[in-house]
Design an enzyme around this catalytic site. Structure first.
Site, short mmCIF file in Angstrom:
data_model
loop_
_atom_site.label_atom_id
_atom_site.label_comp_id
_atom_site.label_asym_id
_atom_site.label_seq_id
_atom_site.Cartn_x
_atom_site.Cartn_y
_atom_site.Cartn_z
N LYS A 181 12.56 -54.72 34.98
CA LYS A 181 12.44 -55.96 34.52
C LYS A 181 11.71 -55.86 32.97
O LYS A 181 12.07 -56.56 31.82
CB LYS A 181 11.73 -56.47 35.59
CG LYS A 181 11.67 -58.06 34.55
CD LYS A 181 9.98 -58.45 35.82
CE LYS A 181 10.68 -60.49 35.20
NZ LYS A 181 9.87 -61.59 36.78
N MET A 212 36.39 -52.76 70.22
CA MET A 212 36.98 -51.60 69.77
C MET A 212 35.96 -50.33 70.87
O MET A 212 36.46 -49.28 71.22
CB MET A 212 37.08 -50.61 69.02
CG MET A 212 37.33 -49.52 68.15
SD MET A 212 39.07 -49.26 68.49
CE MET A 212 40.08 -49.36 67.28
C1 LIG Z 1 38.03 -48.55 64.12
C2 LIG Z 1 38.83 -47.15 62.83
C3 LIG Z 1 40.06 -46.41 62.71
C4 LIG Z 1 40.98 -45.77 62.33
N1 LIG Z 1 41.90 -45.06 62.45
C5 LIG Z 1 43.13 -44.33 61.30
C6 LIG Z 1 44.18 -43.69 61.55
O1 LIG Z 1 45.13 -44.43 62.96
N2 LIG Z 1 44.86 -43.79 60.79
C7 LIG Z 1 44.24 -43.43 59.64
O2 LIG Z 1 45.24 -42.74 58.48
N3 LIG Z 1 43.13 -43.90 59.22
C8 LIG Z 1 42.36 -44.42 60.21
N4 LIG Z 1 41.27 -44.94 59.99
C9 LIG Z 1 40.87 -44.92 58.25
C10 LIG Z 1 40.03 -43.62 58.06
O3 LIG Z 1 38.84 -42.97 58.32
C11 LIG Z 1 39.71 -43.10 57.14
O4 LIG Z 1 39.64 -43.97 56.21
C12 LIG Z 1 41.31 -43.17 56.21
O5 LIG Z 1 42.28 -42.17 57.00
C13 LIG Z 1 41.40 -42.31 54.97
O6 LIG Z 1 42.39 -42.30 54.17
P1 LIG Z 1 43.35 -41.95 52.92
O7 LIG Z 1 43.39 -39.70 53.63
O8 LIG Z 1 44.29 -41.91 52.20
O9 LIG Z 1 41.48 -40.80 51.76
P2 LIG Z 1 40.98 -41.96 50.86
O10 LIG Z 1 39.48 -42.24 51.69
O11 LIG Z 1 41.70 -43.57 50.62
O12 LIG Z 1 40.92 -41.15 49.33
C14 LIG Z 1 41.59 -40.58 48.42
C15 LIG Z 1 42.40 -39.83 47.93
O13 LIG Z 1 43.25 -39.83 47.11
C16 LIG Z 1 42.26 -39.15 46.12
N5 LIG Z 1 42.54 -39.59 44.85
C17 LIG Z 1 41.89 -40.82 44.50
N6 LIG Z 1 42.48 -40.74 43.15
C18 LIG Z 1 43.79 -40.07 42.86
C19 LIG Z 1 44.12 -40.32 41.90
N7 LIG Z 1 44.21 -40.71 40.96
N8 LIG Z 1 44.94 -38.95 42.07
C20 LIG Z 1 44.94 -37.84 43.29
N9 LIG Z 1 44.17 -38.61 44.00
C21 LIG Z 1 43.75 -39.79 43.79
C22 LIG Z 1 40.84 -39.15 46.37
O14 LIG Z 1 39.90 -37.86 45.72
C23 LIG Z 1 40.59 -39.13 47.56
O15 LIG Z 1 41.32 -37.54 48.30
C24 LIG Z 1 40.20 -45.79 60.88
C25 LIG Z 1 38.67 -46.28 60.34
C26 LIG Z 1 38.73 -47.44 61.60
C27 LIG Z 1 37.48 -47.97 60.75
C1 LIG Z 2 28.32 -52.38 61.22
C2 LIG Z 2 28.69 -51.77 61.98
N1 LIG Z 2 28.26 -51.66 63.04
C3 LIG Z 2 28.54 -51.18 64.37
C4 LIG Z 2 29.86 -50.66 64.14
C5 LIG Z 2 30.63 -49.58 65.54
N2 LIG Z 2 31.56 -51.35 65.88
C6 LIG Z 2 33.13 -50.70 65.46
S1 LIG Z 2 34.89 -51.40 66.16
C7 LIG Z 2 33.05 -52.40 66.74
C8 LIG Z 2 33.57 -53.76 67.93
C9 LIG Z 2 34.26 -54.94 67.03
O1 LIG Z 2 34.07 -56.59 67.81
P1 LIG Z 2 35.21 -57.54 67.74
O2 LIG Z 2 35.12 -57.61 65.67
O3 LIG Z 2 35.09 -58.35 68.36
O4 LIG Z 2 36.16 -56.56 66.67
P2 LIG Z 2 37.41 -56.40 67.96
O5 LIG Z 2 36.99 -54.57 68.51
O6 LIG Z 2 37.04 -56.73 69.68
O7 LIG Z 2 39.31 -56.41 67.69
C10 LIG Z 2 31.74 -52.19 66.24
C11 LIG Z 2 30.38 -52.59 67.40
C12 LIG Z 2 31.01 -50.88 63.17
N3 LIG Z 2 31.61 -50.55 62.96
N4 LIG Z 2 29.59 -51.15 62.12
#
Ligand SMILES: Cc1cc2nc3c(=O)[nH]c(=O)nc-3n(C[C@H](O)[C@H](O)[C@H](O)COP(=O)(O)OP(=O)(O)OC[C@H]3O[C@@H](n4cnc5c(N)ncnc54)[C@H](O)[C@@H]3O)c2cc1C
Ligand SMILES: Cc1ncc(C[n+]2csc(CCOP(=O)(O)OP(=O)(O)O)c2C)c(N)n1
Ligand SMILES: [Mg+2]
Lengths: 163, 578
Positions: B170, B487
């Site tokens: 600050k 989920m």
């Molecule tokens: C509930 C849940 C389920 C999921 N299920 C899936 C699923 O089924 N399938 C799936 O694919 N993902 C899924 N994910 C997401 C997964 O966790 C990852 O976030 C995702 O797969 C990463 O994507 P990406 O490899 O494109 O990387 P990103 O995180 O998008 O990273 C990008 C990459 O590109 C590079 N990059 C950035 N800019 C440039 C540039 N200008 N030139 C060259 N390189 C660059 C970076 O260095 C990095 O290595 C899920 C997530 C959740 C929360």
């Molecule tokens: C901040 C946070 N806490 C806990 C989780 C773990 N988590 C992943 S999916 C999920 C349930 C989400 O419920 P809802 O939003 O109702 O979605 P649905 O799966 O029922 O479509 C939880 C608790 C998370 N991803 N993020």
């Protein structure tokens, strides 16, 4: 495998914690870490001794290079290099052990820096394994206190780490 | 650090902050005031270049800035006070970090002399944010504010983007000093490789052209690097199959015949099978996430050659050993690859991939995205599908939260353009959906912005309905209300003996009344026959936020699914019958 990494980094507060934080966050080993400013006060030089497979070392090097405060990274163990560590050891030196202590210290090219009627404080430099060997040569009971700096390293010949 | 250019003037630190933001052409500053940033707020009050958006919680402010960045490609900017302002912002910062979103977060700090004394509202901001930022800077002198902000914007936006925190005590915002805003910045410790090694690029193209079973796997990096058009050209030039990660959806048009859909844990059968069985894989702007390749040993048990293009060397050979690494920017590398394709395919040409496409069409015939229909209960997939059908000719921004609804949104909304699908992939942060929609709507006030969410996720930033009212953001909230942490319940069914430990959402609010109490329109939809009508009605309410509470099938699960620890070809497919 054991590797010695040499880093040049910006001499800024926080740079050390970035490096240390990286190792703990990603679960890399640190056997020792030393750091001090260089002749250029804007730069620090750090030596890290770490253990890991080639793949892990590749990641460590890449991750270190990614840190904005890190200017350069080399793996000294990739070429011929010199490694030195400093150790200070305080040992019990009484009666017949007194002579023996002096003799062992001489064999390891130690220097006695401080003397009392019961103790010697010995300075020793060398590679980590030489310092370990010194411990092995001593009677554990006789060791009162030790402090080691951790390894510093530099490349041999024309191998130079500079910005 | 070298800085050049700029006019000198004598200003207070706070005014410098506001001038710097104007210099960076910051349109919106998402923030929340407090003691440590009052001088900065006072300066914001006196200017009209940067528009401050008052959120209701710092987490949401950072999420909104993050979404603004994802939707526009510009740097998102947030401002929070010291202490609790910072701790509230952490989830937002970490979310942006894991998805590599360019963002600058300005944080207030206690006066320099009080730092370290456990002062009122003091936290070690640089320490607490260090593991979840690209970089952070504690500014200690007023004359360092402008260079720090310049450096922050530069680092946030270049290379692999990411959030940068600038912590400003600050007292230095009250001090006056000479101000000039540097035009450019060069850091000796921050050098970017963008071009890509030409020999490696040529080798890569030769390998691709010789492939019998090629596959192109692209991700968020294509979107961040603004390379969607180049990627599309490249895939078309080769005629090869292409898949996108969750973060890459929209990087290649979902309606293109060469697109196999999303891959990974909830990806399509054809994308996952092709990923597993290909003989040459081009991974570009994607990072072999564990949700994408499943068990890495299973993935690597097959013989295939891998080419990996990424601007961040540490993304390469991190989880999967590759054969041809190419460090460079996706646009630069794709341009150069296209030239090589043009040149090399003249000669011997490329090998025949017809058999491969035949195999792929067999996989496609499985029709893994089919789902059961019902006249009595709303299938969540059908809500997304209907919404897509109704809006596919419009330019729509779809945000999501985290859970089953997120996967259904990803599977059933077909994104043909980049920066239209905004969700948290890496950190998987529940609560992002509504603030993400706000960020998009601020960036594109006339666009249709929808937030596909769950009844649990939406409650994690529900207070932002108030912000949306204040700024008249006509967001369409589509809640797939299954009365479950769906989920979580799904995983409990698969892996924990169907014991629903704490995954039930009891005592839900009446979302219609809740929305109305904030001054919005609320709708509750319980019958499958009302889904389309309700969506149409909501879309037609162009200037109102509409909160749609779809009461959906409680038992529905997301398929296909690769169970944890399994490989890409070990998907569970069948879920359509229930
Ligand atoms: C509930 C849940 C389920 C999921 N299920 C899936 C699923 O089924 N399938 C799936 O694919 N993902 C899924 N994910 C997401 C997964 O966790 C990852 O976030 C995702 O797969 C990463 O994507 P990406 O490899 O494109 O990387 P990103 O995180 O998008 O990273 C990008 C990459 O590109 C590079 N990059 C950035 N800019 C440039 C540039 N200008 N030139 C060259 N390189 C660059 C970076 O260095 C990095 O290595 C899920 C997530 C959740 C929360
Ligand atoms: C901040 C946070 N806490 C806990 C989780 C773990 N988590 C992943 S999916 C999920 C349930 C989400 O419920 P809802 O939003 O109702 O979605 P649905 O799966 O029922 O479509 C939880 C608790 C998370 N991803 N993020
Ligand atoms: Mg739910």
């Amino acid at each position: 495998m054991r590797h010695i990494l040499s880093l040049l980094l910006e001499n800024e507060s926080g740079a050390l914690s970035r490096v240390a934080g990286l190792f703990s966050a990603r679960g890399y080993n640190i056997e020792s870490l030393t750091v001090a400013p260089t002749e250029d006060p804007s730069l620090s030089r750090m030596t890290i001794v770490t253990i890991g497979s080639d793949e892990v070392l590749e990641q460590i090097t890449k991750q270190l290079n990614k840190l904005v405060d890190v200017v350069k990274v080399i793996d000294l163990t990739e070429g011929s290099h010199i490694e030195r560590e400093l150790m200070l050891v305080k040992v019990r030196a009484v009666a017949k052990d007194r002579e023996e202590m002096k003799r062992i210290s001489d064999i390891f090219r130690g220097r006695i820096l401080d003397v009392t009627d019961k103790t010697y404080t010995i300075e020793l430099t060398g590679t980590g394994s030489k310092l370990d060997a010194f411990f092995d040569a001593l009677d554990r009971e006789a060791i009162l206190e030790t402090v080691r700096t951790g390894a510093s390293g530099i490349g041999r010949g024309d191998r130079i780490l500079k910005v | 650090m070298e800085m050049t250019g700029g006019q000198v003037a004598e200003l207070s630190g706070a005014e410098i902050v506001s001038r710097c933001l104007a210099e960076e052409q910051v349109e919106f500053l998402f923030g929340y005031p407090g003691g440590a940033v009052l001088p900065i707020y006072d300066e914001l009050f006196k200017q009209d270049k940067v528009k401050h958006i008052l959120v209701r919680h710092e987490q949401a402010g950072v999420h909104a800035a993050d979404a603004y960045a994802r939707a526009t490609g510009k740097v998102g900017v947030a401002l929070v006070t010291s202490g609790p302002g910072v701790t509230n912002a952490i989830s937002g910062i970490a979310t942006a970090h894991l998805d590599s979103v360019p963002m600058v977060v300005l944080t207030g700090q206690v006066p320099t002399k009080a730092i370290g004394e456990d002062a009122f509202q003091e936290v070690d901001t640089v320490g607490i944010t260090r593991p979840c930022v690209k970089h952070n800077i504690l500014v200690k002198r007023a004359q360092d504010i402008a260079p720090a902000i310049k450096k922050a914007f530069h680092i946030a936006a270049t290379g692999r983007p990411g959030p940068v925190v600038v912590d400003i005590p600050k007292d230095i915002t009250l001090e006056t000093t000479n101000y000039f805003y540097p035009k450019s910045v060069a850091l000796r410790s921050y050098n970017l490789v963008t071009r890509g090694h030409s020999g490696q690029i040529r080798k890569a193209v030769e390998l691709l052209l010789s492939a019998k079973r090629p596959m192109i796997y692209s991700g968020g990096g294509i979107i961040m690097g603004n390379a969607s058009e180049l990627l599309t050209q490249f895939v078309h030039a080769l005629g090869y199959p292409c898949t996108n990660t969750l973060m890459g959806l929209g990087a290649f048009p979902a309606t293109d015949p060469l697109f196999l859909g999303m891959l990974g844990m909830h990806g399509t059968y054809e994308a996952n099978m092709a990923m597993q069985d290909c003989d040459v894989l081009l991974a570009i702007g994607a990072r072999f996430d564990d949700r994408v390749i499943g068990n890495p040993e299973h993935f690597m048990s097959v013989n295939r050659k891998i080419i990996h293009v990424d601007v961040d060397p540490s993304s390469i050979s991190k989880r999967v050993k590759v054969d041809i690494p190419i460090v460079g920017d996706v646009s630069e590398v794709l341009k150069s690859m296209l030239e090589h394709v043009a040149e090399l395919s003249k000669g011997s040409g490329k090998s025949d991939v017809d058999a491969w496409w035949k195999q792929i069409s067999v996989w496609r015939e499985k029709d893994c995205s089919k789902f059961g229909v019902s006249d009595t209960v709303i299938k969540p997939q059908s809500v997304v599908k209907t919404f897509y059908e109704l809006t596919k000719n419009e330019d729509v921004f779809v945000t999501s939260d985290v859970g089953q609804h997120q996967m259904w949104a990803a599977q059933y909304y077909k994104f043909d353009r980049p920066r239209r699908w905004i969700n948290s992939g890496g950190l998987g942060t529940m609560g992002v959906g509504l603030p993400y929609a706000m960020g998009c709507q601020f960036a594109y006030p006339d666009a249709l912005v929808a937030c596909i969410t769950g009844e649990a996720s939406i409650q994690m930033c529900i207070q932002e309905l108030s912000t949306a009212k204040q700024y008249n953001l006509p967001i369409k909230v589509i809640t797939l209300n299954n009365r479950y942490l769906g989920m979580v319940r799904q995983w409990q069914e698969f892996f924990h003996g169907n014991r629903h430990s704490e995954s039930y959402m009891d005592a839900l609010p009446d979302f219609v009344k809740l929305a109305e109490s904030y001054g919005h329109v609320g709708m509750r939809i319980e019958n499958p026959s009302d889904v389309e009508g309700a969506l149409k009605e909501a879309i037609a309410l162009k200037d109102r936020l509409v909160f749609m509470d779809f009461i959906t099938d409680q038992a529905e699960n997301v398929y296909p699914m690769i169970p944890g620890g399994k490989g890409l070809s070990e998907m569970i497919l069948d879920g359509s019958s229930d």
